[in-house]
Structures are given as C-alpha cells and as structure tokens.
Design a protein around this motif. Structure first.
Motif, PDB file in Angstrom:
ATOM      1  N   MET A   8       1.059  -4.143  -9.140  1.00  0.00           N
ATOM      2  CA  MET A   8       1.588  -2.897  -8.603  1.00  0.00           C
ATOM      3  C   MET A   8       0.775  -1.703  -9.097  1.00  0.00           C
ATOM      4  O   MET A   8       0.598  -0.709  -8.375  1.00  0.00           O
ATOM      5  CB  MET A   8       3.058  -2.733  -9.002  1.00  0.00           C
ATOM      6  CG  MET A   8       3.753  -1.548  -8.347  1.00  0.00           C
ATOM      7  SD  MET A   8       5.531  -1.534  -8.684  1.00  0.00           S
ATOM      8  CE  MET A   8       5.537  -1.273 -10.453  1.00  0.00           C
ATOM      9  N   ALA A   9       0.256  -1.801 -10.324  1.00  0.00           N
ATOM     10  CA  ALA A   9      -0.528  -0.707 -10.884  1.00  0.00           C
ATOM     11  C   ALA A   9      -1.864  -0.512 -10.166  1.00  0.00           C
ATOM     12  O   ALA A   9      -2.495   0.552 -10.300  1.00  0.00           O
ATOM     13  CB  ALA A   9      -0.770  -0.938 -12.372  1.00  0.00           C
ATOM     14  N   LEU A  10      -2.280  -1.517  -9.395  1.00  0.00           N
ATOM     15  CA  LEU A  10      -3.541  -1.373  -8.662  1.00  0.00           C
ATOM     16  C   LEU A  10      -3.490  -0.228  -7.660  1.00  0.00           C
ATOM     17  O   LEU A  10      -4.527   0.307  -7.282  1.00  0.00           O
ATOM     18  CB  LEU A  10      -3.874  -2.684  -7.930  1.00  0.00           C
ATOM     19  CG  LEU A  10      -4.292  -3.874  -8.793  1.00  0.00           C
ATOM     20  CD1 LEU A  10      -4.455  -5.109  -7.926  1.00  0.00           C
ATOM     21  CD2 LEU A  10      -5.584  -3.576  -9.547  1.00  0.00           C
ATOM     22  N   ARG A  11      -2.308   0.140  -7.199  1.00  0.00           N
ATOM     23  CA  ARG A  11      -2.207   1.210  -6.203  1.00  0.00           C
ATOM     24  C   ARG A  11      -2.680   2.547  -6.755  1.00  0.00           C
ATOM     25  O   ARG A  11      -3.031   3.446  -5.985  1.00  0.00           O
ATOM     26  CB  ARG A  11      -0.770   1.333  -5.710  1.00  0.00           C
ATOM     27  CG  ARG A  11       0.232   1.797  -6.756  1.00  0.00           C
ATOM     28  CD  ARG A  11       1.637   1.799  -6.213  1.00  0.00           C
ATOM     29  NE  ARG A  11       2.610   2.166  -7.252  1.00  0.00           N
ATOM     30  CZ  ARG A  11       3.928   2.156  -7.066  1.00  0.00           C
ATOM     31  NH1 ARG A  11       4.420   1.791  -5.897  1.00  0.00           N
ATOM     32  NH2 ARG A  11       4.742   2.489  -8.050  1.00  0.00           N
ATOM     33  N   ASP A  12      -2.695   2.686  -8.071  1.00  0.00           N
ATOM     34  CA  ASP A  12      -3.115   3.944  -8.686  1.00  0.00           C
ATOM     35  C   ASP A  12      -4.526   3.875  -9.260  1.00  0.00           C
ATOM     36  O   ASP A  12      -4.964   4.800  -9.951  1.00  0.00           O
ATOM     37  CB  ASP A  12      -2.135   4.345  -9.796  1.00  0.00           C
ATOM     38  CG  ASP A  12      -0.722   4.552  -9.273  1.00  0.00           C
ATOM     39  OD1 ASP A  12      -0.589   5.135  -8.172  1.00  0.00           O
ATOM     40  OD2 ASP A  12       0.233   4.140  -9.951  1.00  0.00           O
ATOM     41  N   VAL A  13      -5.238   2.775  -8.981  1.00  0.00           N
ATOM     42  CA  VAL A  13      -6.608   2.629  -9.480  1.00  0.00           C
ATOM     43  C   VAL A  13      -7.572   3.314  -8.514  1.00  0.00           C
ATOM     44  O   VAL A  13      -7.546   3.035  -7.310  1.00  0.00           O
ATOM     45  CB  VAL A  13      -6.981   1.141  -9.617  1.00  0.00           C
ATOM     46  CG1 VAL A  13      -8.440   0.982 -10.021  1.00  0.00           C
ATOM     47  CG2 VAL A  13      -6.072   0.466 -10.638  1.00  0.00           C
ATOM     48  N   PRO A  14      -8.425   4.229  -8.995  1.00  0.00           N
ATOM     49  CA  PRO A  14      -9.417   4.870  -8.099  1.00  0.00           C
ATOM     50  C   PRO A  14     -10.386   3.820  -7.551  1.00  0.00           C
ATOM     51  O   PRO A  14     -11.023   3.102  -8.304  1.00  0.00           O
ATOM     52  CB  PRO A  14     -10.125   5.867  -9.007  1.00  0.00           C
ATOM     53  CG  PRO A  14      -9.187   6.094 -10.153  1.00  0.00           C
ATOM     54  CD  PRO A  14      -8.480   4.793 -10.353  1.00  0.00           C
ATOM     55  N   MET A  15     -10.466   3.728  -6.211  1.00  0.00           N
ATOM     56  CA  MET A  15     -11.318   2.719  -5.585  1.00  0.00           C
ATOM     57  C   MET A  15     -12.233   3.279  -4.518  1.00  0.00           C
ATOM     58  O   MET A  15     -13.324   2.770  -4.311  1.00  0.00           O
ATOM     59  CB  MET A  15     -10.458   1.607  -4.957  1.00  0.00           C
ATOM     60  CG  MET A  15      -9.794   0.694  -5.946  1.00  0.00           C
ATOM     61  SD  MET A  15      -9.119  -0.768  -5.135  1.00  0.00           S
ATOM     62  CE  MET A  15      -8.400  -1.611  -6.546  1.00  0.00           C
ATOM     63  N   PHE A  16     -11.779   4.291  -3.811  1.00  0.00           N
ATOM     64  CA  PHE A  16     -12.511   4.760  -2.641  1.00  0.00           C
ATOM     65  C   PHE A  16     -12.979   6.196  -2.861  1.00  0.00           C
ATOM     66  O   PHE A  16     -12.265   7.137  -2.512  1.00  0.00           O
ATOM     67  CB  PHE A  16     -11.635   4.663  -1.394  1.00  0.00           C
ATOM     68  CG  PHE A  16     -10.957   3.330  -1.244  1.00  0.00           C
ATOM     69  CD1 PHE A  16     -11.711   2.188  -1.036  1.00  0.00           C
ATOM     70  CD2 PHE A  16      -9.589   3.209  -1.339  1.00  0.00           C
ATOM     71  CE1 PHE A  16     -11.105   0.948  -0.908  1.00  0.00           C
ATOM     72  CE2 PHE A  16      -8.976   1.980  -1.194  1.00  0.00           C
ATOM     73  CZ  PHE A  16      -9.730   0.852  -0.987  1.00  0.00           C
TER      74      PHE A  16
END
Length: 671
Positions: free
Chosen positions: A577-585
């Motif tokens: 769930m924490a992946l949604r707040d990881v800067p990716m794009f």
C-alpha cells in the motif's frame, strides 16, 4: 461605313463585357475562381486634315483579377492551418484515452492501492483479499484497453496518411497536366484565365495535404517544390510521394517518414520531417512520431512501474499458506533494442528494468563511435550523453532505470559493445501496457505478511522500541533468518540477534542464532536511533537508547515457535500500500502518476489548440484579403450587367442610325 464599323466594334466589345459579367456570375460559387474583367482599348484614329477621327473600341484582353502575393500567402497559411488542425483533432482523441473520472485509469490505480487498506485492517478476511486482487485485474484490463485505443488511433492516422498520399500524387499529376495546357495556350498571346484558376486551386488543394513553394517558368508553367527543394512538379512531369519506415531503423522504430521519388527513378529520398512545414501530412507525422509515441511511452511506463514494483514487493511477503509470494502481474518483457539497418557487428542489445522509479517516458538512440565509445540521445528532451566505456553507458541508462544486456538467453550478461558506426534504438515502453496481465486470483496468494518479525529481549533495560521492520530484498535478495530447532542438543534458538553495547559510542553485534553456539557475523556496528539497519535483504528501524546487553531478535515468520502469527501479520500488505506514495513518474507518486500523464497530454492538446486557433485566424484573414481582390461581388456584377446592357443597346442604336444614313445616301445617289 466608318460609323457602322464603330458601332459594330462597340457592339462586339459590349457583348464581350456582358458575356464576361455573366461568366463571373455563373462562377460565383466555383472554388478558386478569379473574377475576370474586360480590358477595352481605343482603336487608333484615322488622320484627316481636321484631325484624328476615332474608329471605335476593341477588346484588348480579358483580365484576371488576381494577386500572386496574396494567393501564395493564403495558400501557405491554409497549409499551416490544415497541419495544426489535424494534429489538434488527433490530440483530442489521445486526450480522451488519458481522461479522468471513475472510469479512467487513474481511478482504477487508486482503487487498487486503496483496496489494500482493507487487507491491512483484516488480513484474514478473504473477501478483502479478493477485492484487492480484483482491483489489480481491473487496472490491468484498463491499461490493455487504453493501449488498444492508442493502437486504433495509430491505425487511423496510418490510413489517413495513405489517403493523403493518393490525393497528393493525383493532384501533382493534375497540376503537371494543367501546366502543359497553359504552356500551349500561352502561344496565342493571351492568358488562359480559367486554366490559371484551375492550377491555383489545385495547388491550394495540394497545400491542404503538404506545404509547397512555387516557382514560375517563362513558358507559363509553375514548378512545385516540397520540403524546401524537392521538385514535386517540374513542367509537365510529376514526382511521387509515399509514406514508409525510416531507413536507419526500419519498421522496428515505430516511426513513419515521407519519401520522395523522382519520375523515372527507382530511388526514394527520405525527407526531413522538420522541413515539411504545414499540411495534413506534416501534422499527422508529427502526431504519429511525437505525440502518439509519448502517449504510448507514458502508458507503458506506468504499466512497467506497477508491474515491477508490485511484483517485487509481493515476492518479499508471505501468503496465507506461509509460502513466499509470487508475481501479481505477468512480468513485462522489454524485448531488445532495434539494431540499425547499417550495423556491421551483428550485436544484439537486450533491455531490462534496473529501477522502475527512474524510468523515463522516452526512447533513446545509442550511436557507437568505437567498440565501447559513443553517445546516447534521449528523444524526450534531445539531451545527449557521451560515454567512454561500457560502464559509462550502463550508468547513463541506469540513471533512467534501464540496464543493457547481451540480448541472449539466460544467464544474461551486460551488453559487451558494438562496432564503430553501429546504432541502436532503445524503445522499451511503447507496447508495454498491452502486456500488463494480472496473474493472481486466489485470495490466499496475496502475500500480505512480513517474512520476518522482531522481538525485544525480555531482559532489556533500555528504551529500545521497534519503529519498522520490512523486507527489502536489497542488495542481493532476501535471506530469511534461520528457524529454531528445539530438538537439537543443545537447542537452537534461531533468528538473527542484535546485541547492543551502550558505549559511548553505542554499537551492536550481529549474531546468527541458527548455530549453537551462535555465530558472530559482525561486531561493533554503529547504532543511531531512527537509522535503518539493513541485513540480508530485510530492514529494521529502532528508536530509543539501549543499555549494554539489550537485544533485538529478528526471526523467520514461518518459524514454528511463532505459530501462525504470519497469517495475522500485515507488514507486506502495508509495504504494498505504501507504494502509492513512492515517487515513480518524474517525481510524481504512483497514485498521482496518471494525473501527471493527463497533465502532459493535456498540455500538448491545449498548446495544439492554441496553435490551430491562431493559424486558422491568420489563414482566414489572408483568404479574405485574397477574395477581396479575386472574388465575385454579385451586386457589382449586376450593376455592370445594366451598364453593359445599356452600352450594348446604344451600340445597336448606333448601327441602326448608320444603316439609315447609309440607306439615305444610297437613295440620294440613285436619283
């Protein structure tokens, strides 16, 4: 007789004027028609002792009301308008794919990530797990659907380009044919007004598809050039244009270019897209090669990032059955780079994801100047990076989240290099969204549990507290702590123990309790409260100050001594769930990534709309100026009809009077 001749000339001249006015009225709605005017001239008078006696009027020519400057300006402006308008229309279609709302991709991604919160709240609830997996399947389906819609737009553009080529080549042949007719007609000394109008209209229609420049010849023909200097029409001969794949990378590039072929020649010349100017062909090529490519890259990057990040995290957790998690999505194969058609080495360059958070929505061209030297051009911003070794090249690509391999079967090895002058096109993300496929459908297969747990020593006297514990799999994969073995003599406690020394400075030793006695793995490691401690692919963060002898044991979650606690643990679900707040794009998080893509496509669309509105306004103003000179005004022509009718009637009266005078004269002579 002189009076009769004057009247006859006047009658014929006014008849020509009436016919010309009628011709104007008849062609008031004919595209490209230029108003015509009769130019009259006085017939040279006859000299007598009493001076020159007038001999009437003649028609000098039929003048075509036409401004070459305004016509060319209007034609060029309409070409720019056509290119901007068709690109804007296609960008609006692209924008619909990147739309928001509950049915959009962004909503499905947020629903997918938010569904994991119910799993965190109730890890044993199979319904919550099923909903999370269903949301993942929906996200994959919407990604595939969006990719298919992009393919449909691309197919439509390709068909429109083919149609434009048929029209362009047909118009070029027609212009060449009219050129020949005009050249023949010029021999009679008078302009072929209707043929000139026809040619100008054909050129205007041609410029709707591709912008041209024209050069007039002495024989009355006009040469038509495209892309600055390529002669599409020379006199009565027309060349051909066609759409094809670029010569350097072929069909694998996904790009389209315009080719020019001279009449009688088998050689095709690739035209520079930046030299095409306006016209629908230029607008469609720009959309195909830039706008649509960016849309595919944006969508593909999201698919790859979601697949890679969520697969990696799920494989770090434990399922309800106590097994290591597997891929949530089918791994997306990036394929190989496209080798240049003129490459001599035969080397194959494979592509892998090094870091999904660093991926750029771009393609790259790698050009070798030597076996291990060359440059990398990133197409999204045209930045050029020079490399002197293969390690430099790998670093450049790693900074954008990619790794280069030899492209062969496993085990993969780094790309070894190529021959001088070899080129490769790296375009890994274009079709990635079409490959996103959910793999897990059983709720028990969602790896929600942490594979490790931690316990404070029962005799601890300090203030140590557990802040976080998670599996990272870095740098070389996850190695779980050893299980306990109470049957061994003496019993094996299992786990990895951190044993603290209060100091100063505060340090800890790492002991492997999978042996008896425990094995010391590391000693006197510096401890800082709140600083993550990484070991064997898991990470623990502690707070507080320990006392000497305090311990923290990190154990294997499947160790029987912990019973079935892993079924109720949600450490890995929280990490998912924490992946949604990881800067990716480009610094946008996974949750906001689609909004960022929407903004990029929306900005392009808005910019194209502004350009189309401006070019349309300029084209309309110039066309209005042209028609002010060449257009037919019905009120003006009606007034001229009355004027020429009265002149015609007066001329007829003159002939009648001349005839009466002549009859009287004959009668007088007869007596």
């Amino acid at each position: 007789m002189s009076l009769l001749n004057v009247g006859a000339r006047a009658l014929l001249a006014n008849q020509a004027a009436l016919q010309t006015a009628g011709h104007n009225i008849a062609n008031v709605s004919t595209p490209g028609y230029s108003r015509q005017t009769v130019v009259l001239q006085t017939v040279q008078g006859q000299f007598t002792g009493g001076g020159y006696i007038g001999k009437g009027v003649d028609v000098q020519t039929i003048q075509r009301n036409h401004s070459e400057l305004l016509t060319r300006q209007s034609t060029a402006a309409s070409a720019v308008d056509a290119g901007d308008t068709v690109r804007m229309d296609r960008l609006r279609q692209l924008q619909e794919v990147f739309s928001g709302g509950t049915s959009g991709i962004g909503a499905s991604i947020n629903d997918m990530m938010n569904a994991l919160s119910d799993v965190v709240s109730a890890p044993t609830d199979l319904t919550a797990r099923s909903v999370a997996l269903t949301r993942m399947d929906e996200t994959a389906a919407r990604m595939r659907d969006a990719s298919q819609r992009l393919d449909e737009i691309g197919y439509t553009v390709a068909e429109q380009l083919k149609g434009s080529m048929l029209t362009v080549n047909s118009l070029a042949k027609n212009i060449a044919g009219v050129n020949e007719q005009i050249a023949r007609a010029k021999g009679n000394g008078q302009p072929a007004n209707d043929l000139l109008d026809q040619r100008d209209q054909l050129i205007r229609e041609l410029n709707q598809h591709i912008q041209t420049s024209q050069v007039a010849a002495d024989d009355g023909s006009v040469s038509v050039f495209v892309a600055g200097s390529q002669p599409l029409v020379l006199g009565s001969k027309a060349a051909e244009l066609s759409i094809g794949d670029p010569a350097d990378f072929g069909a694998g590039s996904g790009q389209k270019v315009l080719y020019f072929q001279q009449p009688g020649s088998a050689t095709k010349v690739e035209l520079n897209e930046s030299m095409l100017g306006g016209g629908q062909v230029a607008g469609l090529l720009r959309f195909q090669n830039n706008d649509l490519a960016e849309g595919r890259n944006l969508l593909g990057r999201m698919a790859v990032a979601i697949s890679e990040s969520m697969n990696s995290q799920n494989k770090l957790g434990l399922t309800l059955n106590g097994q290591p998690g597997e891929n949530l999505f089918a791994p997306i194969n990036l394929g190989n780079a496209v080798a240049g058609t003129s490459n001599t080495s035969g080397a194959t360059m494979g592509l892998q994801v090094a870091d999904p958070t660093k991926l750029q929505a771009s393609s790259y061209e790698i050009a070798f100047t030597g076996a291990t030297t060359g440059s990398v051009t990133r197409h999204s911003d045209n930045k050029v990076f020079v490399f002197a070794t293969m390690a430099d090249l790998q670093t450049i690509m790693a900074n954008d989240g990619l790794a280069l391999t030899d492209g062969g079967p496993p085990p993969l090895t780094p790309f070894p290099g190529a021959a001088a002058s070899d080129k490769f096109l790296v375009n890994p993300l274009v079709g990635a969204a079409a490959l996103l496929q959910s793999l897990q459908y059983s709720p028990t297969d969602l790896a929600a549990a942490n594979p490790v747990n931690a316990a404070m020593g029962t005799a601890n006297g300090g203030t140590l507290q557990l802040a976080s514990l998670k599996a990272t799999g870095e740098p070389a994969g996850l190695v779980l702590p050893p299980n306990a073995n109470p049957a061994a003599l003496p019993p094996i406690a299992g786990g990895i123990q951190l044993q603290f020394n209060a100091g100063p400075p505060t340090t800890y030793d790492v002991l492997n309790r999978g042996t008896n006695p425990p094995t010391t793995v590391a000693t006197a490691q510096p401890y800082t409260a709140g600083q993550p401690i990484n070991f064997n692919g898991w990470q623990i963060t502690l707070k507080g100050a320990p006392k000497s002898g305090d311990t923290v044991t990190v154990g294997n979650a499947t160790d029987p001594q912990y019973s079935d606690w892993y079924k109720r643990d949600t450490g890995n679900a929280s990490a998912l769930m924490a992946l949604r707040d990881v800067p990716m794009f480009d610094n946008a998080t996974l949750a906001d990534g689609f909004a960022s893509a929407m903004a990029q496509v929306g900005t392009r669309t808005q910019s194209a709309q502004f350009a189309a509105e401006l070019s349309s306004s300029i084209a309309a103003n110039l066309e209005r100026d042209r028609t002010a000179v060449s257009g037919v005004n019905l009120d003006e022509e009606a007034a001229r009809l009355i004027q020429y009718q009265q002149a015609y009637q007066a001329s007829a009266k003159m002939i009648q009077i001349a005839q009466n005078i002549f009859d009287t004269l004959i009668q007088g002579l007869g007596r």
